[in-house]
Write a protein that holds these residues in place. Structure first.
Motif, PDB file in Angstrom:
ATOM      1  N   PRO A 244      47.418  30.917  36.068  1.00  0.00           N
ATOM      2  CA  PRO A 244      45.993  30.751  35.750  1.00  0.00           C
ATOM      3  C   PRO A 244      45.313  29.712  36.642  1.00  0.00           C
ATOM      4  O   PRO A 244      44.155  29.907  37.045  1.00  0.00           O
ATOM      5  N   ASP A 249      46.165  35.054  37.066  1.00  0.00           N
ATOM      6  CA  ASP A 249      46.670  35.455  35.757  1.00  0.00           C
ATOM      7  C   ASP A 249      46.576  36.977  35.608  1.00  0.00           C
ATOM      8  O   ASP A 249      46.114  37.688  36.510  1.00  0.00           O
ATOM      9  N   TYR A 250      47.015  37.474  34.447  1.00  0.00           N
ATOM     10  CA  TYR A 250      47.098  38.926  34.261  1.00  0.00           C
ATOM     11  C   TYR A 250      45.742  39.601  34.439  1.00  0.00           C
ATOM     12  O   TYR A 250      45.645  40.662  35.074  1.00  0.00           O
ATOM     13  N   GLU A 251      44.691  39.023  33.884  1.00  0.00           N
ATOM     14  CA  GLU A 251      43.376  39.654  33.978  1.00  0.00           C
ATOM     15  C   GLU A 251      42.919  39.777  35.426  1.00  0.00           C
ATOM     16  O   GLU A 251      42.324  40.782  35.825  1.00  0.00           O
ATOM     17  N   ALA A 252      43.209  38.758  36.235  1.00  0.00           N
ATOM     18  CA  ALA A 252      42.827  38.823  37.647  1.00  0.00           C
ATOM     19  C   ALA A 252      43.626  39.896  38.380  1.00  0.00           C
ATOM     20  O   ALA A 252      43.078  40.626  39.220  1.00  0.00           O
ATOM     21  N   ARG A 254      45.080  42.567  36.972  1.00  0.00           N
ATOM     22  CA  ARG A 254      44.710  43.880  36.423  1.00  0.00           C
ATOM     23  C   ARG A 254      43.373  44.344  36.987  1.00  0.00           C
ATOM     24  O   ARG A 254      43.148  45.558  37.155  1.00  0.00           O
ATOM     25  N   ALA A 255      42.509  43.401  37.295  1.00  0.00           N
ATOM     26  CA  ALA A 255      41.212  43.774  37.860  1.00  0.00           C
ATOM     27  C   ALA A 255      41.373  44.458  39.212  1.00  0.00           C
ATOM     28  O   ALA A 255      40.516  45.249  39.621  1.00  0.00           O
ATOM     29  N   GLU A 258      44.584  48.584  37.666  1.00  0.00           N
ATOM     30  CA  GLU A 258      44.580  48.792  36.215  1.00  0.00           C
ATOM     31  C   GLU A 258      45.914  49.317  35.686  1.00  0.00           C
ATOM     32  O   GLU A 258      46.248  49.086  34.522  1.00  0.00           O
ATOM     33  N   ARG A 335      50.306  47.353  31.471  1.00  0.00           N
ATOM     34  CA  ARG A 335      50.389  46.449  30.321  1.00  0.00           C
ATOM     35  C   ARG A 335      50.931  45.097  30.793  1.00  0.00           C
ATOM     36  O   ARG A 335      51.530  44.983  31.863  1.00  0.00           O
ATOM     37  N   HIS A 336      50.731  44.097  29.944  1.00  0.00           N
ATOM     38  CA  HIS A 336      51.257  42.760  30.185  1.00  0.00           C
ATOM     39  C   HIS A 336      52.397  42.518  29.202  1.00  0.00           C
ATOM     40  O   HIS A 336      52.179  42.508  27.989  1.00  0.00           O
ATOM     41  N   ASN A 338      54.642  40.129  27.439  1.00  0.00           N
ATOM     42  CA  ASN A 338      54.658  38.708  27.098  1.00  0.00           C
ATOM     43  C   ASN A 338      56.038  38.382  26.515  1.00  0.00           C
ATOM     44  O   ASN A 338      56.241  38.383  25.305  1.00  0.00           O
TER      45      ASN A 338
END
Length: 551
Positions: A244, A249-252, A254-255, A258, A335-336, A338
């Motif tokens: 992060p 991080d995952y969202e970055a 995945r953007a 996908e 998917r992430h 965890n």
């Protein structure tokens, strides 16, 4: 650690500079640590050392473990129904969210489903068949994985995919290479390229391509993102706060992709109060509570093995990402994952957890003895530090008596069942010790195996390397690598045919494949690649901290 106990000067004392030097002075160090540690509670030390980013955890009893909120919040304990009685046990630690695992369930009593499988009502429709891989193509060939792992657990997870044929692109940097290349940053470490000579690193990183990128700089981060766009998965085992902070991080990720599967595997998982806790394999084992229930009753908590949490975390991580890739291929969804590496250790403590849940207490430790089978243990043989292990069930008991030439034991009706033998365990073990004392370990094992008793030699690694069974299976392979020369390497423990899976590539030297990946995957020109190296964003030689800061 030295700062925490109020002795900061010891942190730079050359007598304690490396692991081997500290091991040679272990008694001195214990004499310093023990009184200091007794000055505070375990909880206080956990907070103090955690603030200093020092790997440290509370070693919980099963009662404490079942009450720890970080595990409760993650759903680490699930209900298990046994004949109408509800207990708590560990969840399967491969978290795929909607794709599973099931949150507990019923354990069938013996024979509960006999009628179903004996009647014509059985569903005979053909089950879905997995497709076979044609020819010599490996099962995961064609998949690309970006590997951001270091040490043991993470690289073992990615090596599982590599052994199955996936293209693994391992990303390091010249300033912060994988710490399993070595962590004692002396002048010799850089001058003699000791970071290319560590057997641990070589073992965990076969069949991978290795590149260097400085992810703290925009150019390095941009190139990583371009790789992510082409990848099926990313594996990372940094501390929870690292990616992060880098904007990775995952969202970055995945953007940019996908359908990406991302595996994160910090000690206690992501998104809870202990997510930033750092841990090594031994720390993970301690956090599971397991050491409090292994060892001898009159001794301290006992570690079951060296850094046991690392291989357990790595194997679970590899299994989790294989499942996620299977779902990805079927649904197109990313998917992430965890993963909590401590949670991955909990199945090892399941018997004690279930006992605590059912009875409110856990039975005393039994050393080498077994709760069901007896005799069961480790016995000294003739020779230098030579031992065998054996375990005996009721069915095996007559065979053991014949092998020991102890007709008197065989004729005693009280010893026919484990409960009776347990009352006489000392006497039985003495008979085994006397029999073993006059025999070398190999002979003892062969005689017992011939009689039908499960027994094996406790082998030092020098003997494992020459084990005739492993040699016959081709498990060991002679390979060659730059900076080392020829050495013996293991192959994968699983197979898709009669022969071992191939070692397609030994562990990469630092940045060995940077040029090939940047040109072949990302299409960079020779001049662009040369410019990146001139700027220090890539490279093939590790840089000391001072040189990094100057750059």
């Amino acid at each position: 650690m030295c700062e925490a106990i109020g002795r900061p000067e010891l942190g730079s004392d050359p007598r304690y500079a490396s692991g081997p030097e500290r091991m040679a002075r272990a008694d001195e160090i214990d004499a310093l640590l023990l009184p200091a540690l007794l000055a505070r509670t375990a909880g206080e030390w956990f907070a103090i050392l955690g603030d200093k980013k020092h790997p440290a955890v509370i070693v919980p009893t099963m009662e404490t473990l079942l009450g720890q909120q970080v595990h409760r919040q993650r759903g680490a304990f699930v209900p298990v129904d046994v004949a109408g009685v509800s207990l708590e046990g560990p969840v399967v630690p491969l978290r795929l969210d909607a794709a599973g695992p099931l949150p507990g369930g019923k354990a069938p009593v013996k024979g509960a489903h006999d009628l179903y499988y004996r009647t014509s009502g059985l569903d005979h429709r053909p089950r879905r068949q997995l497709s076979r891989v044609a020819g010599k193509r490996l099962p995961l060939q064609g998949l690309r994985v970006v590997d951001l792992t270091m040490g043991w657990a993470g690289p073992l997870a990615s090596r599982t995919l590599a052994d199955f044929g996936a293209e693994i692109i391992k990303v390091e940097s010249t300033g912060y290479p994988d710490w399993w290349r070595g962590a004692n940053f002396t002048e010799a470490f850089y001058r003699d390229r000791l970071y290319e000579k560590n057997s641990n690193f070589n073992l965990m990183n076969r069949n991978k391509q290795g590149i260097t990128l400085d992810l703290t700089r925009p150019e390095g981060k941009a190139l990583l993102m371009q790789l992510v766009e082409t990848a099926d998965a990313v594996i990372e085992n940094y501390s929870a706060e690292v990616l992060p902070k880098l904007g990775l991080d995952y969202e970055a990720l995945r953007a940019r992709n996908e359908r990406l599967v991302v595996l994160s595997m910090p000690a206690f998982g992501l998104g809870n109060a202990w997510s930033n806790t750092r841990a090594y394999g031994g720390t993970l084992e301690q956090a599971s509570g397991l050491p409090l229930y292994t060892g001898h009753p009159d001794g301290p908590p006992a570690m079951t093995s060296y850094a046991y949490g690392d291989p357990i975390g790595g194997l679970n991580g590899g299994a989790a990402i294989l499942l996620a890739l299977f779902v990805q291929q079927a649904t197109g969804q990313g998917r992430h994952i965890n993963l909590s590496q401590v949670e991955a250790m909990l199945p090892m403590a399941a018997p004690f957890m279930l006992e605590q849940s059912a009875r409110g207490t856990v039975s005393p430790r039994q050393g080498n003895r077994h709760p069901l089978h007896t005799p069961h243990g480790c016995f000294r043989c003739a020779g230098d530090d030579a031992w065998i292990v054996l375990t005996v069930t009721d069915a095996d008991w007559p065979a053991l008596c014949r092998a020991l030439d102890r007709a008197d034991l065989a004729a005693d009706p009280r010893l026919a069942h484990a409960s009776g033998r347990r009352a006489e365990e000392d006497r039985i073990e003495q008979a085994i010790k006397s029999w073993c004392a006059d025999r070398d370990a190999e002979t003892a094992m062969e005689l017992l195996q011939s009689a039908g008793v499960a027994a094996g030699v406790v082998r030092p690694m020098s003997q494992v390397l020459q084990d005739i069974h492993l040699r016959a299976r081709g498990f060991w392979r002679e390979v060659e690598r730059a900076h080392i020369g020829r050495y013996t390497a293991s192959t994968a423990w699983f197979r898709t045919g009669p022969q071992p899976l191939p070692i397609r590539h030994v562990a990469p030297t630092l940045g060995e494949h940077t040029e090939a990946v940047l040109s072949g995957v990302l299409g960079l020109s020779a001049e662009q690649i040369a410019s990146l190296e001139r700027q220090g964003i890539t490279g093939t030689v590790a840089k000391p901290r001072q040189a990094r800061e100057m750059a």
